[in-house]
Write a protein that holds these residues in place. Sequence first.
Motif, PDB file in Angstrom:
ATOM      1  N   SER A   1       0.849  -1.187   0.000  1.00 59.10           N
ATOM      2  CA  SER A   1       0.000   0.000   0.000  1.00 59.10           C
ATOM      3  C   SER A   1       0.886   1.239   0.000  1.00 59.10           C
ATOM      4  CB  SER A   1      -0.892   0.030   1.245  1.00 59.10           C
ATOM      5  OG  SER A   1      -1.590  -1.185   1.415  1.00 59.10           O
ATOM      6  N   ASN A   2       0.450   2.252  -0.709  1.00 60.75           N
ATOM      7  CA  ASN A   2       1.152   3.529  -0.748  1.00 60.75           C
ATOM      8  C   ASN A   2       0.153   4.642  -0.434  1.00 60.75           C
ATOM      9  OD1 ASN A   2       4.105   3.342  -1.965  1.00 60.75           O
ATOM     10  ND2 ASN A   2       2.869   1.767  -2.975  1.00 60.75           N
ATOM     11  N   GLY A   3      -0.319   4.654   0.811  1.00 54.00           N
ATOM     12  CA  GLY A   3      -1.276   5.676   1.229  1.00 54.00           C
ATOM     13  C   GLY A   3      -2.721   5.335   0.932  1.00 54.00           C
ATOM     14  N   GLN A   4      -3.008   4.146   0.433  1.00 51.44           N
ATOM     15  CA  GLN A   4      -4.390   3.788   0.117  1.00 51.44           C
ATOM     16  C   GLN A   4      -5.183   3.461   1.385  1.00 51.44           C
ATOM     17  OE1 GLN A   4      -1.810   2.255  -1.603  1.00 51.44           O
ATOM     18  NE2 GLN A   4      -2.075   3.108  -3.637  1.00 51.44           N
ATOM     19  N   ALA A   5      -6.482   3.571   1.251  1.00 45.67           N
ATOM     20  CA  ALA A   5      -7.436   3.192   2.296  1.00 45.67           C
ATOM     21  C   ALA A   5      -8.662   2.623   1.591  1.00 45.67           C
ATOM     22  CB  ALA A   5      -7.820   4.400   3.141  1.00 45.67           C
ATOM     23  N   SER A   6      -9.495   1.915   2.342  1.00 49.95           N
ATOM     24  CA  SER A   6     -10.745   1.411   1.766  1.00 49.95           C
ATOM     25  C   SER A   6     -11.649   2.596   1.435  1.00 49.95           C
ATOM     26  CB  SER A   6     -11.454   0.499   2.766  1.00 49.95           C
ATOM     27  OG  SER A   6     -10.659  -0.637   3.052  1.00 49.95           O
ATOM     28  N   PRO A   7     -12.404   2.493   0.354  1.00 51.01           N
ATOM     29  CA  PRO A   7     -13.339   3.566   0.024  1.00 51.01           C
ATOM     30  C   PRO A   7     -14.380   3.755   1.130  1.00 51.01           C
ATOM     31  CG  PRO A   7     -13.123   2.012  -1.808  1.00 51.01           C
ATOM     32  CD  PRO A   7     -12.424   1.412  -0.628  1.00 51.01           C
ATOM     33  N   PRO A   8     -14.911   4.964   1.294  1.00 54.88           N
ATOM     34  CA  PRO A   8     -15.946   5.194   2.308  1.00 54.88           C
ATOM     35  C   PRO A   8     -17.104   4.205   2.147  1.00 54.88           C
ATOM     36  CG  PRO A   8     -15.235   7.270   1.346  1.00 54.88           C
ATOM     37  CD  PRO A   8     -14.601   6.175   0.537  1.00 54.88           C
TER      38      PRO A   8
ATOM     39  N   TRP B   1      -6.430   3.630   6.999  1.00 56.80           N
ATOM     40  CA  TRP B   1      -5.362   4.397   6.349  1.00 56.80           C
ATOM     41  C   TRP B   1      -4.097   3.543   6.274  1.00 56.80           C
ATOM     42  CZ3 TRP B   1      -1.009   4.851   9.291  1.00 56.80           C
ATOM     43  CH2 TRP B   1      -1.149   4.822  10.681  1.00 56.80           C
ATOM     44  N   THR B   2      -3.215   3.917   5.366  1.00 55.47           N
ATOM     45  CA  THR B   2      -1.868   3.362   5.311  1.00 55.47           C
ATOM     46  C   THR B   2      -0.893   4.528   5.189  1.00 55.47           C
ATOM     47  OG1 THR B   2      -1.933   3.047   2.893  1.00 55.47           O
ATOM     48  CG2 THR B   2      -2.589   1.170   4.267  1.00 55.47           C
ATOM     49  N   ASP B   3       0.333   4.258   5.557  1.00 57.54           N
ATOM     50  CA  ASP B   3       1.389   5.268   5.573  1.00 57.54           C
ATOM     51  C   ASP B   3       1.492   5.958   4.216  1.00 57.54           C
ATOM     52  OD1 ASP B   3       3.832   6.675   5.949  1.00 57.54           O
ATOM     53  OD2 ASP B   3       4.576   5.086   7.261  1.00 57.54           O
ATOM     54  N   THR B   4       1.542   7.286   4.235  1.00 61.43           N
ATOM     55  CA  THR B   4       1.677   8.042   2.983  1.00 61.43           C
ATOM     56  C   THR B   4       3.131   8.382   2.672  1.00 61.43           C
ATOM     57  OG1 THR B   4       1.312  10.130   4.144  1.00 61.43           O
ATOM     58  CG2 THR B   4      -0.627   9.057   3.159  1.00 61.43           C
ATOM     59  N   GLY B   5       4.029   8.220   3.647  1.00 64.93           N
ATOM     60  CA  GLY B   5       5.416   8.600   3.457  1.00 64.93           C
ATOM     61  C   GLY B   5       6.324   7.487   2.986  1.00 64.93           C
ATOM     62  N   ARG B   6       5.866   6.257   3.066  1.00 68.00           N
ATOM     63  CA  ARG B   6       6.664   5.105   2.638  1.00 68.00           C
ATOM     64  C   ARG B   6       5.711   3.944   2.372  1.00 68.00           C
ATOM     65  NH1 ARG B   6       9.108   2.736   8.294  1.00 68.00           N
ATOM     66  NH2 ARG B   6       7.262   3.187   9.492  1.00 68.00           N
ATOM     67  N   PRO B   7       6.159   2.954   1.604  1.00 62.19           N
ATOM     68  CA  PRO B   7       5.279   1.819   1.333  1.00 62.19           C
ATOM     69  C   PRO B   7       4.954   1.036   2.615  1.00 62.19           C
ATOM     70  CG  PRO B   7       7.097   1.854  -0.230  1.00 62.19           C
ATOM     71  CD  PRO B   7       7.406   2.864   0.844  1.00 62.19           C
ATOM     72  N   THR B   8       3.747   0.544   2.666  1.00 61.98           N
ATOM     73  CA  THR B   8       3.333  -0.372   3.722  1.00 61.98           C
ATOM     74  C   THR B   8       3.293  -1.760   3.098  1.00 61.98           C
ATOM     75  OG1 THR B   8       2.067   1.321   4.884  1.00 61.98           O
ATOM     76  CG2 THR B   8       1.451  -0.977   5.298  1.00 61.98           C
ATOM     77  N   VAL B   9       4.064  -2.677   3.690  1.00 61.49           N
ATOM     78  CA  VAL B   9       4.172  -4.036   3.159  1.00 61.49           C
ATOM     79  C   VAL B   9       3.495  -4.990   4.139  1.00 61.49           C
ATOM     80  CG1 VAL B   9       5.738  -5.864   2.410  1.00 61.49           C
ATOM     81  CG2 VAL B   9       6.344  -3.453   2.005  1.00 61.49           C
ATOM     82  N   TRP B  10       2.515  -5.731   3.635  1.00 59.06           N
ATOM     83  CA  TRP B  10       1.757  -6.692   4.417  1.00 59.06           C
ATOM     84  C   TRP B  10       2.066  -8.103   3.904  1.00 59.06           C
ATOM     85  CZ3 TRP B  10      -2.631  -4.304   7.093  1.00 59.06           C
ATOM     86  CH2 TRP B  10      -2.984  -3.026   6.657  1.00 59.06           C
ATOM     87  N   LEU B  11       2.030  -9.078   4.803  1.00 57.71           N
ATOM     88  CA  LEU B  11       2.024 -10.488   4.435  1.00 57.71           C
ATOM     89  C   LEU B  11       0.665 -11.015   4.876  1.00 57.71           C
ATOM     90  CD1 LEU B  11       3.488 -13.011   3.367  1.00 57.71           C
ATOM     91  CD2 LEU B  11       4.200 -13.448   5.727  1.00 57.71           C
ATOM     92  N   ALA B  12      -0.132 -11.484   3.927  1.00 56.68           N
ATOM     93  CA  ALA B  12      -1.483 -11.949   4.233  1.00 56.68           C
ATOM     94  C   ALA B  12      -1.614 -13.428   3.906  1.00 56.68           C
ATOM     95  CB  ALA B  12      -2.512 -11.154   3.440  1.00 56.68           C
ATOM     96  N   VAL B  13      -2.205 -14.168   4.838  1.00 58.03           N
ATOM     97  CA  VAL B  13      -2.474 -15.595   4.656  1.00 58.03           C
ATOM     98  C   VAL B  13      -3.981 -15.782   4.719  1.00 58.03           C
ATOM     99  CG1 VAL B  13      -2.079 -17.913   5.549  1.00 58.03           C
ATOM    100  CG2 VAL B  13      -0.281 -16.173   5.793  1.00 58.03           C
ATOM    101  N   HIS B  14      -4.561 -16.210   3.604  1.00 60.29           N
ATOM    102  CA  HIS B  14      -6.000 -16.473   3.506  1.00 60.29           C
ATOM    103  C   HIS B  14      -6.179 -17.987   3.492  1.00 60.29           C
ATOM    104  CE1 HIS B  14      -6.535 -12.273   2.111  1.00 60.29           C
ATOM    105  NE2 HIS B  14      -5.382 -12.492   1.497  1.00 60.29           N
TER     106      HIS B  14
END
Length: 109
Positions: free
Chosen positions: A35-42, A92-105
């Motif tokens: 993520s690069n500053g993205q968030a879920s839509p309202p 929200w996600t950080d706007t100043g640097r990439p946010t890196v997630w590891l997701a296990v579904h």
Amino acid sequence: MVQGNLFDDVPTGVAEEVFTALLERPGLKIERIVSNGQASPPGFWYDSAQEEWVLLMEGGAAVQIEGETAPRLLQPGTWLHLPAHCRHRVAWTDTGRPTVWLAVHYSAG
């Protein structure tokens, strides 16, 4: 045998979140999310039939769980288990640097 590094080729400054599948099997998917500053839509809520375990590796974020009054803050090393049909959204996600997630579904049950 396949090998990789979660921090190789991290996209920066892109308009959309980037989802990269690392391993997929029946009932299981492991992915890197950047993520690069993205968030879920309202008004948007994730509501998956699968369980999700997510680890924030880099950056920062907040996840809002339906019914909770405040978002849960995530920093590097913070993990979160989301049961199937646990409605949630990215506040929200950080706007100043990439946010890196590891997701296990994975399949519930």
